[in-house]
Each structure stands twice: as C-alpha cells, then as structure tokens.
Write an enzyme that holds these catalytic residues in place. Structure first.
Site, PDB file in Angstrom:
ATOM      1  N   GLY A 251      17.720  41.237  -4.456  1.00 13.84           N
ATOM      2  CA  GLY A 251      19.131  41.513  -4.207  1.00 13.84           C
ATOM      3  C   GLY A 251      19.815  42.066  -5.440  1.00 13.84           C
ATOM      4  O   GLY A 251      19.180  42.690  -6.291  1.00 13.84           O
ATOM      5  N   SER A 252      21.101  41.809  -5.558  1.00 12.82           N
ATOM      6  CA  SER A 252      21.883  42.383  -6.639  1.00 12.82           C
ATOM      7  C   SER A 252      21.649  41.643  -7.951  1.00 12.82           C
ATOM      8  O   SER A 252      21.292  40.462  -7.966  1.00 12.82           O
ATOM      9  CB  SER A 252      23.375  42.334  -6.297  1.00 12.82           C
ATOM     10  N   GLU A 273      13.750  40.555  -7.925  1.00 13.70           N
ATOM     11  CA  GLU A 273      13.838  42.012  -7.971  1.00 13.70           C
ATOM     12  C   GLU A 273      15.288  42.379  -7.719  1.00 13.70           C
ATOM     13  O   GLU A 273      15.845  42.070  -6.668  1.00 13.70           O
ATOM     14  CB  GLU A 273      12.937  42.694  -6.944  1.00 13.70           C
TER      15      GLU A 273
END
Length: 536
Positions: A251-252, A273
């Site tokens: 995600g972010s 990631e």
C-alpha cells in the site's frame, strides 16, 4: 408475490449481472463469493460498485474486531496440521491450483475487469503472475526449505545445520490494484512455508481474492487455513496487527510507516511494498519504435495503477524529439474501453479518489506551465472513471507530478545529455521501487541499471521482466518498502531460522588439567589452519 431474483446481504434484489457490465458473472455468483468472507449479520455490509459503470457489484460482509481474532484462532488450529505435512505435499497443492487457475481463468478475468476497471489484457497479466508464482513455489519450495548443513566450529567433531520453521499465522493486507496477482504472490509462499493466512483484501476488489481462495480449497487446501476478512483498517486493523505472527502489507508509504512502527512494538517481523516514482532512461542508441511501444505498456498498463509503472522518462537529447513524437502518437492511439474482451488497450481508473488525484496532478502541472502533449482529460462519455493516457513535458520542481506519485495514466518526459546526470536525477527521489533502461547495448543497460537505486531494474522492458521472473526477489529500496516478495527471500521471510549444532568428543573449553593459556595457544593455531579449509 415472491421474487425469484437473488438478494444481496441487505435483502435487496440483485441485478442479473454484476456492475451492469454485459457478460459479467451473475449477481448470485458474486453474492456466493462474497459470502465466503468472514463477517457477521450484526455488521452493516458495504456495497461496491463497478468502475466501468458505477453500478452495484455486490454487498460485502464486514468483520468486526472479535470476528478477526476468532479467524486467527481457527487458522492457528488448522496451521498445526498443515505445518506437519512434508513440504512436497504442499507443493502438490500449488501445482493443482496452478492448473485450476489456467482452466478456469475466464471467470476471474471478468471479475478483475469488473472490480478494478482493467482492460482484459491487464487482467490476464494477473492470471499469468498467479500461475507463475504457483509453479515456482510448487516446484522449488521444498528445496528452499530443506535443512541446510553448515561447517561446524571443529571439523568432524561439530555437526551443524539450519532448519526453517513456519511463522504461524501470517496477516496479509492486500491492495485494490492487483487483487489476484498480489494475493497469489503473498499468500502462496506463506502457505508453502507451512503457515496459515488471514488476509484482508480491499473491499473494492475482494471477489478476486475470494475466487482464488475457493479454487485453493478445491485444489486441496484444508478449509480454514486461509481466512479472508473484510473491513476498514480503522475497525479491524488492531486485531490484525495484534494477532499475526508476521505482517505482509502492500500500500502507501505513509500507511506502511505507521504499520511498521506499530508492529515493531510486538517485535514481530514484517515486509512492506510501498509507493514509487519509477524512472525510465532511454539511451541514445535505443530503438525508438520499440522503446516507444514499450513505454506505452510501462506507463499505462492498468491505467498506471501499478506500483512498478513508469511515471518519469529521461530521454537523451539526441533522440528526444523523435522519441517524443513516436511515443505521443502511440499513446494517443491507445483505445479505451470497458468491455469484457481484448479490444481495449486501457481500461478505467478504479475509484473516484484516483480520478480526483490524477485530475489534480495534471491540472496543477498545466496551471504552472507544463505542456500536455496528449490526453489530459477525463472521459465521462465512456464511463465515470475513465481518464485519457497523458504525456506531459516541461514539468518542473514545484509541480505536483514532478516528485509525487500519481498512480494513474500520467507520465512526464525529460531530456538529458550526460548519463551520470540522468542517473542522479532518476535516483533523486525518496522512492526506489522499479526502474527501466532502454538501449541496443545490453551490457551498457546492465551497467546503468546497477547504478539505479531501485529494487528491480528492467533493461528493454518496463516492469514485466522482473515482475514475471518469480525466481528473483522483488521489492523496494528507500521509502518504497522493506523486505522482498518472490524468489527464495519471498518464501524464507515467512519462516523462523533455527540453528542446531551437535558436539562430539572435544569440548569447547580446556579439558581438566590443561592451563587456559595453553588451550588458547592451541585454539589460535587451529583457527589459523581452519581459515585455509574450503567452505569456511
């Protein structure tokens, strides 16, 4: 009069097909998949809509804190028996699943398109990634996990080795943009290593993960070993973090940093990631037509909603004008569409928030002097979330798309005259996920790639060469993440290493009656000799 139309979780009739998309799976099939997720009748379901049309897909049950913790408890029970199986038995399950996915791909292609708004060729990329991961761990996981011998401290007398034990129950938080592929890339190695999994996919694209879970159980995965829970992170996030034995998140970057800080309080391992601002460098000898065609794929696959897609292109000044002309023409020719077939080259964005972000980035750059060479506008005539693939130039510091991740079909072109300058500019970002180099000289491409601060680098490809080579690790440097998926690292991260050493005969302390000084001299001489032995 009693209706025979299937009802969703709110009791309302469902349309004949999900999302109002012609040819999509039936509403009853979508509801059956949704019912596989953990969730109780006391929690209000969430209705998801299709990006292509804005019409309802289905209603999804939402779990609460107690239900998530119960899912972990039941998964933990199932994991003990699973971990006791030989790794080769777990490999066999993955190979059966590999075959099922290929044989039944038509339905999941439809689901991915309807849920994520992808073109069908981009949905097929997800099927391909899923079976490649299944095949790799279905062939190699037993060998990777096998006990490893190591030279003992004293040759012959010390026997040492390394064992790998599963973590237990892995918590996996999956994003909306690659719902099938990223589920497979994270869940499959966790299961192959002997773990159970509790996964929280994004509501928007949960049906693809639920479909894969259904096939996994058909392929022989014990029921309850892979649990799927749905819900907002603000409601069930604490339970996921507190119950898991390992956390895998995609995600972010801001969310990843927050989760890493919280999970670290439990001294629990994790892999992340996160975001990217991926560069592409075009060297002066590059084949312009092939490079421009490759750049279209690198920038606009899945409408640019791919963590490893290219958002910055650095082109040598000697070919910049010609490359830009070719790339813009190819980009302008990309066909947009939302049909469940292979005719469209690009689909739509997935959510209103993504459309707002893309629009804001382009308009900010335009207002501050950047030029839009093609694209640069939404296409509501095609559907509520379509946006044209967009090429910008004259993008400078202070413009939002210069340094911020757009995560949409927008790319900026820059020139360079010196390769060292291009590499420095490509590296001048807090991110380091993926990069691309284009040249006719493979050795030069490899050398430039080695100087780029990115977890994966592709030469004469945008991202697929590393993405599809499951035997090598994939992940980010700097603020693009921690840890890796794929390869042996993507499997071993889900295990606890244990060292065992058996000592025979000579003890590792002076025998009775031998002075310490004499023992030290003896050991010093021994270590001088040992350094010359192979394997030490």
């Amino acid at each position: 009069m009693t209706s025979t139309t299937p009802a969703n979780l709110t009791g309302q009739p469902l349309p004949a097909t999900v999302g109002g998309v012609a040819g999509a799976p039936s509403a009853s099939r979508a509801a059956a998949l949704a019912a596989r997720a953990t969730g109780g009748a006391d929690n209000a379901p969430v209705q998801m809509t299709a990006p292509f049309t804005g019409q309802p897909i289905t209603s999804l049950p939402q779990a609460d804190d107690a239900e998530v913790r119960a899912a972990f408890a039941s998964a933990r029970d199932a994991q003990r028996e699973w971990a006791a199986l030989p790794a080769t038995r777990r490999q066999q399950f993955l190979m059966r699943l590999h075959d099922l996915v290929l044989a039944r791909q038509a339905e999941v292609l439809d689901l991915v398109q309807v849920e994520a708004g992808k073109a069908r060729i981009d949905a097929f990329d997800e099927v391909s990634a899923t079976v490649l991961v299944a095949a790799y761990y279905g062939k190699h996981s037993a060998k990777i996990l096998s006990p490893r011998r190591a030279p003992g401290v004293i040759p012959v007398l010390t026997r040492a080795g390394e064992l790998r034990h599963p973590k237990g129950v892995v918590g996996i938080i999956s994003p909306w943009n690659y719902p099938l592929a990223l589920t497979a890339m994270d869940v499959f190695p966790a299961l192959a290593a002997g773990n159970a999994v509790v996964q929280k996919p994004d509501n928007q694209t949960a049906l693809s993960a639920l479909w894969l879970q259904e096939l996994a159980e058909e392929a022989g995965l014990p029921s309850g070993l892979w649990r799927i829970v749905l819900g907002r992170g603000s409601r069930i996030g604490d339970a996921l973090l507190e119950e898991c034995d390992y956390l895998c998140f995609t995600g972010s970057t801001p969310t990843g940093k927050d989760l890493a800080g919280r999970i670290a309080q439990r001294l629990t391992s994790y892999s992340l990631e996160l975001g990217g601002k991926n560069p592409m460098i075009v060297l002066p000898d590059a084949d312009i037509a092939k490079t421009a065609a490759g750049a279209v794929t690198a920038c606009f696959s899945s409408a640019g909603q791919l963590c490893v897609s290219v958002e910055r292109i650095y082109v040598h000044d000697s070919i910049r004008e010609e490359f830009t002309r070719e790339f813009v023409a190819r980009t302008a020719a990309v066909r947009l569409g939302g049909a469940l077939d292979y005719h469209a080259g690009m689909g739509s964005l997935t959510s209103t928030s993504q459309l707002e972000t893309v629009t804001a980035h382009v308009e900010d750059a335009r207002a501050k002097g950047a030029r839009v060479l093609t694209g640069g506008r939404p296409r509501p005539d095609l559907g509520p979330l379509f946006y044209e693939p967009t090429v910008l130039t004259d993008v400078r510091p202070g413009m939002t798309p210069f340094a911020s991740e757009t995560f949409g079909p927008v790319v900026s072109i820059y020139g360079f005259s010196d390769i060292t300058d291009a590499i420095e500019r490509a590296n001048d970002t807090p991110f380091g996920l993926n990069a691309s180099v284009w040249t006719r000289n493979g050795r030069a491409g490899w050398e430039v790639g080695a100087r780029l601060k990115a977890g994966t680098v592709n030469v004469n490809e945008g991202y697929a060469a590393t993405f599809g080579t499951v035997g090598v690790p994939m992940g980010g440097m700097k603020e693009s993440g921690a840890g890796r998926r794929n390869g042996s690292e993507g499997l071993l991260k889900y295990t606890e290493p244990q060292s065992i050493a058996l000592q025979r005969g000579l003890a590792l302390r002076p025998p009775k009656g031998v002075p310490g000084s004499l023992w030290a001299r003896f050991m010093t001489l021994s270590m001088k000799l040992l350094r010359h032995l192979p394997g030490r």
